[in-house]
Design a protein around this motif. Structure first.
Motif, PDB file in Angstrom:
ATOM      1  N   GLY B  89      -1.061  -2.138  -2.497  1.00 35.14           N
ATOM      2  CA  GLY B  89      -0.721  -2.278  -3.908  1.00 35.14           C
ATOM      3  C   GLY B  89       0.333  -1.272  -4.343  1.00 35.14           C
ATOM      4  O   GLY B  89       1.285  -1.612  -5.040  1.00 35.14           O
ATOM      5  N   GLU B  90       0.188  -0.032  -3.894  1.00 31.84           N
ATOM      6  CA  GLU B  90       1.172   0.994  -4.284  1.00 31.84           C
ATOM      7  C   GLU B  90       2.560   0.638  -3.761  1.00 31.84           C
ATOM      8  O   GLU B  90       3.557   0.784  -4.460  1.00 31.84           O
ATOM      9  N   ARG B  91       2.597   0.160  -2.522  1.00 30.09           N
ATOM     10  CA  ARG B  91       3.893  -0.231  -1.955  1.00 30.09           C
ATOM     11  C   ARG B  91       4.499  -1.384  -2.769  1.00 30.09           C
ATOM     12  O   ARG B  91       5.699  -1.402  -3.050  1.00 30.09           O
ATOM     13  N   ASP B 118       6.850   7.942  -9.290  1.00 24.21           N
ATOM     14  CA  ASP B 118       5.393   8.070  -9.098  1.00 24.21           C
ATOM     15  C   ASP B 118       4.907   7.081  -8.044  1.00 24.21           C
ATOM     16  O   ASP B 118       4.126   7.429  -7.160  1.00 24.21           O
ATOM     17  N   GLU B 119       5.356   5.816  -8.165  1.00 24.84           N
ATOM     18  CA  GLU B 119       4.832   4.781  -7.250  1.00 24.84           C
ATOM     19  C   GLU B 119       5.261   5.067  -5.815  1.00 24.84           C
ATOM     20  O   GLU B 119       4.497   4.818  -4.872  1.00 24.84           O
ATOM     21  N   ALA B 120       6.459   5.612  -5.647  1.00 26.33           N
ATOM     22  CA  ALA B 120       6.889   5.988  -4.299  1.00 26.33           C
ATOM     23  C   ALA B 120       5.970   7.081  -3.752  1.00 26.33           C
ATOM     24  O   ALA B 120       5.538   7.055  -2.596  1.00 26.33           O
ATOM     25  N   ARG B 121       5.633   8.041  -4.602  1.00 29.40           N
ATOM     26  CA  ARG B 121       4.754   9.153  -4.191  1.00 29.40           C
ATOM     27  C   ARG B 121       3.356   8.637  -3.886  1.00 29.40           C
ATOM     28  O   ARG B 121       2.711   9.073  -2.929  1.00 29.40           O
ATOM     29  N   HIS B 122       2.875   7.668  -4.683  1.00 28.99           N
ATOM     30  CA  HIS B 122       1.549   7.089  -4.404  1.00 28.99           C
ATOM     31  C   HIS B 122       1.554   6.361  -3.056  1.00 28.99           C
ATOM     32  O   HIS B 122       0.568   6.378  -2.319  1.00 28.99           O
ATOM     33  N   THR B 123       2.664   5.722  -2.763  1.00 26.04           N
ATOM     34  CA  THR B 123       2.779   5.016  -1.473  1.00 26.04           C
ATOM     35  C   THR B 123       2.701   6.030  -0.328  1.00 26.04           C
ATOM     36  O   THR B 123       2.007   5.813   0.674  1.00 26.04           O
ATOM     37  N   ASP B 226      -1.297   9.790 -13.358  1.00 28.53           N
ATOM     38  CA  ASP B 226       0.018   9.124 -13.397  1.00 28.53           C
ATOM     39  C   ASP B 226      -0.126   7.712 -13.964  1.00 28.53           C
ATOM     40  O   ASP B 226       0.699   7.250 -14.758  1.00 28.53           O
ATOM     41  N   GLU B 227      -1.187   7.014 -13.517  1.00 23.94           N
ATOM     42  CA  GLU B 227      -1.393   5.638 -13.991  1.00 23.94           C
ATOM     43  C   GLU B 227      -1.594   5.607 -15.502  1.00 23.94           C
ATOM     44  O   GLU B 227      -1.209   4.640 -16.153  1.00 23.94           O
ATOM     45  N   ALA B 228      -2.236   6.652 -16.030  1.00 24.63           N
ATOM     46  CA  ALA B 228      -2.422   6.697 -17.491  1.00 24.63           C
ATOM     47  C   ALA B 228      -1.059   6.607 -18.194  1.00 24.63           C
ATOM     48  O   ALA B 228      -0.900   5.888 -19.183  1.00 24.63           O
ATOM     49  N   GLY B 318      -4.754  -2.140  -6.300  1.00 20.62           N
ATOM     50  CA  GLY B 318      -4.190  -1.495  -7.472  1.00 20.62           C
ATOM     51  C   GLY B 318      -2.810  -0.998  -7.168  1.00 20.62           C
ATOM     52  O   GLY B 318      -2.280  -1.227  -6.092  1.00 20.62           O
ATOM     53  N   GLY B 319      -2.221  -0.347  -8.151  1.00 23.00           N
ATOM     54  CA  GLY B 319      -0.873   0.170  -7.946  1.00 23.00           C
ATOM     55  C   GLY B 319      -0.626   1.296  -8.908  1.00 23.00           C
ATOM     56  O   GLY B 319       0.470   1.594  -9.241  1.00 23.00           O
TER      57      GLY B 319
HETATM   58 FE   LIG Z   1       0.578   3.854  -8.470  1.00 26.84          FE
END
Ligand SMILES: [Fe+2]
Ligand SMILES: [Fe+2]
Lengths: 152, 319
Positions: B89-91, B118-123, B226-228, B318-319
């Motif tokens: 999901g993050e990717r 953020d999403e890159a970091r979550h990945t 971060d998602e918040a 999720g993501g």
């Molecule tokens: Fe994320």
């Protein structure tokens, strides 16, 4: 073995789609997954086109089309993309390399998620109302033996 | 339950190690603010600058020992079934966000660049978890994703395939507000606001209550903070579109109809019990998260959605 994008192959694909899933695949997933597909089946009407954007020369057409009546494929044919653009409800297209990847066993979910096949005609939300009907259709086509063209 | 002011301060100002001591349920509550209190885009960007964390500061060695020595095979399998949906999901949300940048309000553009980072970091966070804790090896991001693919639910391709295709619609028509609304409903309301926040609660409650996987807990709680920001920015955008023309609510409804229809399917069973959950509780969590997001944008659902909601089989992603 029928050649890729030939009438014989199109008819074999239609036969596979209409008897899908085979027992082994059926038992590999929860019964309720197939019930979900059975529930959306009556809503599937019109023409689905599956097209190759860059098919090497020599084929009769670059697009496989199925006509659906309540989720049953009633005819299958190979046409030119322009014909499909005029007549299809939904048109999915991918590169020849990505089609070959699919025939090599690449996961059909990834074919969609990684945009190997794109919806180039039709409403996206409507298409996904029957999402797993379509991914199972790709899985059915994946099992039909086919002779691929050798790129020039 | 509402989060008290001192807890909010701790969530707002905590550094990465502080996130490891923060209760995940407080962070989840922190997401939800009334429409009138939704922060502005530049305020969210400022928060990002203060809350950004370094994924490479996490040390997974205790997690590795917990994974091999303290967790049971059953709980490892349940954990993987849930975490893999997040890994992918993050990717997906990282790779599918860019086309939104073109057609959104000027201040949102600034904030969205931070959302993408953020999403890159979550990945990378999940990539590290699978390498350092689960023990998967490979070159690059996609090798590890391919290795965790067998654990995800087949129906994952429903919401995330829809997101991919809507991204392409947006790439072709970046200023089309109907498409923007469909996209924001799929991405910020459903994937981030419902799926992500629910799954965060399940895996983080497990890590907290069983006292395992401390670096996972720390990084994923920071991810939740971060998602918040992402959800609040997204809800502000949805609200802004609705203020421009209330008729865009039809795009929210149409998109949720497709998402909820797909959410009625599943092809395999996920066992939540080893993580201390049951399917009924997860379903209730989904419904609660959806109603909270809709309340934030002031949208209600027609009665026909009640039945669809009752049919939902949770997608653990999720993501
Ligand atoms: Fe994320
Ligand atoms: Fe996010």
């Amino acid at each position: 073995m029928p050649g890729f994008m030939t009438t014989e192959w199109a008819e074999s694909c239609m036969a596979a789609v209409n008897v899908w899933p085979p027992a082994e695949r059926r038992s590999s997933k929860l019964q309720e997954f197939w019930e979900w597909i059975d529930a959306v089946r009556p809503t599937v009407h019109g023409r689905l086109a599956l097209s190759v954007r860059d098919l090497p020369a020599g084929a009769g057409g670059d697009t496989l089309v199925f006509d659906f009546d309540a989720g049953k494929a009633t005819s299958a044919a190979i046409v030119e993309r322009a014909v499909a653009d005029d007549t299809a409800t939904f048109l999915l297209a991918g590169s020849y390399d990505d089609w070959r990847l699919m025939f090599g066993g690449y996961d059909v979910g990834k074919m969609v998620m990684y945009r190997k096949l794109m919806l180039e005609k039709g409403d996206t939300l409507e298409f996904f109302m029957a999402a797993f009907f379509w991914t199972e259709l790709l899985a059915a086509i994946q099992t039909v033996p086919v002779e691929l063209l050798v790129p020039a | 339950m509402t989060v008290t002011a001192s807890r909010i301060d701790r969530i707002e100002a905590g550094d990465l190690q502080g996130m490891g001591r923060t209760d995940i349920d407080d962070v989840l509550d922190y997401v939800h603010v009334p429409t009138a209190h939704l922060p502005g885009y530049l305020e969210l960007y400022d928060r990002y600058l203060r809350q950004r964390w370094n994924v490479n500061e996490l040390d997974f060695s205790v997690d590795r020992a917990d994974w091999t020595d303290r967790m049971t095979e059953e709980s490892r399998q349940s954990f993987l079934a849930i975490a893999s949906g997040f890994h992918h999901g993050e990717r997906q949300v990282e790779a599918e966000l860019a086309p939104l940048l073109f057609g959104i309000p000027e201040d949102y553009k600034v904030f969205l660049t931070s959302h993408l980072e953020d999403e890159a970091r979550h990945t990378v966070f999940f990539d590290r978890f699978y390498r350092d804790v689960v023990g998967i090896q490979g070159d690059g991001i996609m090798d590890i994703l391919d290795a965790s693919w067998p654990y995800i639910q087949e129906t994952f391709v429903g919401p995330f395939g829809l997101l991919s295709y809507l991204t392409d619609d947006l790439r072709l028509h970046p200023y089309d507000k109907h498409i923007q609304m469909r996209y924001a409903t799929t991405y910020m309301i459903w994937i981030e606001g419902v799926l992500a926040l629910s799954v965060m609660k399940i895996t983080l409650n497990y890590a907290r209550d069983f006292k395992v996987l401390p670096a996972y807990y720390t990084g994923f709680t920071a991810t939740c903070r971060d998602e918040a920001r992402h959800v609040q920015g997204g809800m502000r955008f949805v609200r802004q579109l609705l203020d421009e023309d209330p008729a865009y609510v039809k795009d929210i409804h149409d998109t949720l109809r497709t998402l909820l229809t797909m959410a009625g399917a599943r092809s395999g069973i996920v066992y939540y019990e080893p993580l201390g959950w049951s399917e009924d509780r997860v379903k209730a969590l989904f419904a609660d998260q959806l109603s909270k997001k809709l309340a934030m944008v002031g949208v209600s659902l027609p009665p026909e959605f009640e039945e669809m909601l009752s049919m939902v089989k949770p997608t653990l992603a999720g993501g």
